[in-house]
Design a protein around this motif. Structure first.
Motif, PDB file in Angstrom:
ATOM      1  N   SER A  99       0.871  -1.179   0.000  1.00 21.48           N
ATOM      2  CA  SER A  99       0.000   0.000   0.000  1.00 21.48           C
ATOM      3  C   SER A  99       0.908   1.228   0.000  1.00 21.48           C
ATOM      4  N   LEU A 100       0.923   1.908  -1.122  1.00 27.14           N
ATOM      5  CA  LEU A 100       1.898   2.972  -1.309  1.00 27.14           C
ATOM      6  C   LEU A 100       1.688   4.155  -0.368  1.00 27.14           C
ATOM      7  N   GLU A 101       2.769   4.558   0.243  1.00 29.56           N
ATOM      8  CA  GLU A 101       2.808   5.781   1.023  1.00 29.56           C
ATOM      9  C   GLU A 101       3.430   6.881   0.165  1.00 29.56           C
ATOM     10  N   PRO A 102       3.163   8.147   0.466  1.00 29.24           N
ATOM     11  CA  PRO A 102       3.731   9.237  -0.350  1.00 29.24           C
ATOM     12  C   PRO A 102       5.250   9.181  -0.467  1.00 29.24           C
ATOM     13  N   GLU A 103       5.915   8.703   0.569  1.00 29.02           N
ATOM     14  CA  GLU A 103       7.386   8.670   0.547  1.00 29.02           C
ATOM     15  C   GLU A 103       7.953   7.504  -0.273  1.00 29.02           C
ATOM     16  N   ASP A 104       7.092   6.649  -0.800  1.00 29.33           N
ATOM     17  CA  ASP A 104       7.568   5.492  -1.573  1.00 29.33           C
ATOM     18  C   ASP A 104       7.816   5.828  -3.040  1.00 29.33           C
ATOM     19  N   PHE A 105       7.393   7.015  -3.472  1.00 33.65           N
ATOM     20  CA  PHE A 105       7.567   7.358  -4.883  1.00 33.65           C
ATOM     21  C   PHE A 105       9.029   7.737  -5.116  1.00 33.65           C
ATOM     22  N   ALA A 106       9.693   6.926  -5.911  1.00 34.37           N
ATOM     23  CA  ALA A 106      11.146   6.979  -6.055  1.00 34.37           C
ATOM     24  C   ALA A 106      11.537   6.071  -7.218  1.00 34.37           C
ATOM     25  N   VAL A 107      12.845   5.897  -7.395  1.00 34.76           N
ATOM     26  CA  VAL A 107      13.348   4.934  -8.377  1.00 34.76           C
ATOM     27  C   VAL A 107      13.839   3.694  -7.623  1.00 34.76           C
ATOM     28  N   TYR A 108      13.521   2.537  -8.177  1.00 35.55           N
ATOM     29  CA  TYR A 108      13.900   1.275  -7.552  1.00 35.55           C
ATOM     30  C   TYR A 108      14.821   0.498  -8.482  1.00 35.55           C
ATOM     31  N   TYR A 109      15.899  -0.024  -7.891  1.00 36.45           N
ATOM     32  CA  TYR A 109      16.879  -0.795  -8.649  1.00 36.45           C
ATOM     33  C   TYR A 109      16.990  -2.199  -8.070  1.00 36.45           C
ATOM     34  N   CYS A 110      17.143  -3.167  -8.963  1.00 33.59           N
ATOM     35  CA  CYS A 110      17.530  -4.495  -8.496  1.00 33.59           C
ATOM     36  C   CYS A 110      19.024  -4.686  -8.725  1.00 33.59           C
ATOM     37  N   HIS A 111      19.604  -5.626  -8.002  1.00 32.69           N
ATOM     38  CA  HIS A 111      21.062  -5.848  -8.000  1.00 32.69           C
ATOM     39  C   HIS A 111      21.318  -7.329  -7.767  1.00 32.69           C
ATOM     40  N   GLN A 112      22.155  -7.924  -8.604  1.00 37.54           N
ATOM     41  CA  GLN A 112      22.522  -9.322  -8.392  1.00 37.54           C
ATOM     42  C   GLN A 112      23.975  -9.401  -7.942  1.00 37.54           C
ATOM     43  N   ARG A 113      24.235 -10.314  -7.027  1.00 38.57           N
ATOM     44  CA  ARG A 113      25.608 -10.517  -6.542  1.00 38.57           C
ATOM     45  C   ARG A 113      26.022 -11.991  -6.675  1.00 38.57           C
ATOM     46  N   ALA A 114      25.360 -12.687  -7.571  1.00 37.49           N
ATOM     47  CA  ALA A 114      25.716 -14.085  -7.801  1.00 37.49           C
ATOM     48  C   ALA A 114      26.999 -14.213  -8.622  1.00 37.49           C
ATOM     49  N   ASN A 115      27.185 -13.286  -9.521  1.00 39.79           N
ATOM     50  CA  ASN A 115      28.348 -13.291 -10.403  1.00 39.79           C
ATOM     51  C   ASN A 115      28.840 -11.855 -10.510  1.00 39.79           C
ATOM     52  N   TRP A 116      29.839 -11.520  -9.695  1.00 44.84           N
ATOM     53  CA  TRP A 116      30.205 -10.117  -9.507  1.00 44.84           C
ATOM     54  C   TRP A 116      28.948  -9.332  -9.123  1.00 44.84           C
ATOM     55  N   ASN A 117      28.839  -8.108  -9.604  1.00 44.81           N
ATOM     56  CA  ASN A 117      27.703  -7.281  -9.206  1.00 44.81           C
ATOM     57  C   ASN A 117      27.204  -6.488 -10.405  1.00 44.81           C
ATOM     58  N   THR A 118      25.921  -6.606 -10.702  1.00 50.19           N
ATOM     59  CA  THR A 118      25.319  -5.747 -11.721  1.00 50.19           C
ATOM     60  C   THR A 118      23.970  -5.284 -11.224  1.00 50.19           C
ATOM     61  N   PHE A 119      23.521  -4.168 -11.790  1.00 49.30           N
ATOM     62  CA  PHE A 119      22.260  -3.556 -11.404  1.00 49.30           C
ATOM     63  C   PHE A 119      21.329  -3.488 -12.617  1.00 49.30           C
ATOM     64  N   GLY A 120      20.046  -3.476 -12.333  1.00 48.46           N
ATOM     65  CA  GLY A 120      19.073  -3.183 -13.373  1.00 48.46           C
ATOM     66  C   GLY A 120      19.065  -1.689 -13.671  1.00 48.46           C
ATOM     67  N   GLN A 121      18.318  -1.325 -14.698  1.00 44.69           N
ATOM     68  CA  GLN A 121      18.301   0.062 -15.150  1.00 44.69           C
ATOM     69  C   GLN A 121      17.318   0.925 -14.353  1.00 44.69           C
ATOM     70  N   GLY A 122      16.543   0.301 -13.512  1.00 40.27           N
ATOM     71  CA  GLY A 122      15.648   1.047 -12.633  1.00 40.27           C
ATOM     72  C   GLY A 122      14.203   1.104 -13.104  1.00 40.27           C
ATOM     73  N   THR A 123      13.311   1.193 -12.138  1.00 42.00           N
ATOM     74  CA  THR A 123      11.881   1.470 -12.377  1.00 42.00           C
ATOM     75  C   THR A 123      11.535   2.731 -11.607  1.00 42.00           C
ATOM     76  N   ARG A 124      10.991   3.687 -12.338  1.00 43.65           N
ATOM     77  CA  ARG A 124      10.558   4.931 -11.688  1.00 43.65           C
ATOM     78  C   ARG A 124       9.111   4.767 -11.247  1.00 43.65           C
ATOM     79  N   LEU A 125       8.860   4.899  -9.970  1.00 45.61           N
ATOM     80  CA  LEU A 125       7.506   4.831  -9.424  1.00 45.61           C
ATOM     81  C   LEU A 125       7.048   6.258  -9.186  1.00 45.61           C
ATOM     82  N   GLU A 126       6.041   6.671  -9.956  1.00 46.17           N
ATOM     83  CA  GLU A 126       5.594   8.057  -9.898  1.00 46.17           C
ATOM     84  C   GLU A 126       4.144   8.142  -9.457  1.00 46.17           C
ATOM     85  N   ILE A 127       3.802   9.296  -8.925  1.00 49.82           N
ATOM     86  CA  ILE A 127       2.434   9.516  -8.457  1.00 49.82           C
ATOM     87  C   ILE A 127       1.518   9.761  -9.651  1.00 49.82           C
ATOM     88  N   LYS A 128       0.404   9.034  -9.672  1.00 46.52           N
ATOM     89  CA  LYS A 128      -0.570   9.183 -10.752  1.00 46.52           C
ATOM     90  C   LYS A 128      -1.465  10.396 -10.502  1.00 46.52           C
TER      91      LYS A 128
END
Lengths: 119, 106
Positions: free
Chosen positions: B77-106
């Motif tokens: 249940s989204l709170e106002p402070e949750d609107f941000a960019v979210y990144y995933c990150h894997q550490r199974a084989n070195w470290n890489t990140f996803g390009q991000g998902t921007r969560l914006e207020i509708k």
């Protein structure tokens, strides 16, 4: 609680070496808990892991940075460092220092320092 | 290098709604997948590690699931402070990140 603070020149000329320092407070860099890490983020873009180092000096690099990057640690000053040689405009980014643990991930971050490569 | 692909790139929702963010790996990362939240001008903050474990101090409305190549971050249940960019990150084989998902207020 460990806190991290990056420092370094905001502006570096192309082909020169970028040198950054991360100062650790609230804990010892000789803690066996953490790998001390550098990560960067291009403006408006995603995150890129550069390298991390254990206090003993064991270091691990993103293959993309292995030829140009050097990570080091000074336990007497509770600091660790990043040198990146032969910089280009593509190295302009916000550079973060962070901690990495085998149990979690990158769990403590500095506030970041903006580096611009320009003549 | 393991490539992480996040979807959608942008998610527009209202406070109180449920958010579901996806991260797909180009090969198995087992459960070595983390999620971070980043607000403008701030460093990323670790939310979830090892696919489903909340980091210290993270509210219970954040949850993670998945293993292998497909992972999900859910905000119940989204709170106002949750609107941000979210990144995933894997550490199974070195470290890489996803390009991000921007969560914006509708």
């Amino acid at each position: 609680q460990v806190q991290l603070q990056e420092s370094g020149p905001g502006l570096v000329k192309p082909s020169q070496t970028l040198s950054l320092t991360c100062t650790v407070s609230g804990g010892s860099i000789k803690s066996g808990t953490y790998y001390w890490t550098w990560i960067r983020q291009h403006a408006g873009k995603g995150l890129e892991w550069i390298a991390y180092i254990f206090y003993s000096g064991s270091s691990y690099y993103n293959p993309s940075f292995k030829s140009r990057g050097t990570i080091s640690v000074d336990t007497s000053k509770n600091q660790f460092f990043l040198n990146l040689t032969s910089v280009t405009a593509a190295d302009s980014a916000v550079y973060y220092c962070a901690t990495y643990t085998r149990e979690t991930a990158f769990d403590i971050w500095g506030q970041g320092t903006l580096v611009t490569v320009s003549s | 290098e393991i490539v992480l692909t996040q979807s959608p790139a942008t998610l527009s929702l209202s406070p109180g709604e449920r958010a579901t963010l996806s991260c797909r790996a180009s090969q198995s990362v087992s459960s070595y997948l983390a999620w971070y939240q980043q607000k403008p001008g701030q460093a990323p903050r670790l939310l979830i590690y090892d696919a489903s474990n909340r980091a210290t101090g993270i509210p219970a409305r954040f949850s993670g699931s998945g293993s292998g190549t497909d992972f999900t971050l859910t905000i119940s249940s989204l709170e106002p402070e949750d609107f941000a960019v979210y990144y995933c990150h894997q550490r199974a084989n070195w470290n890489t990140f996803g390009q991000g998902t921007r969560l914006e207020i509708k």
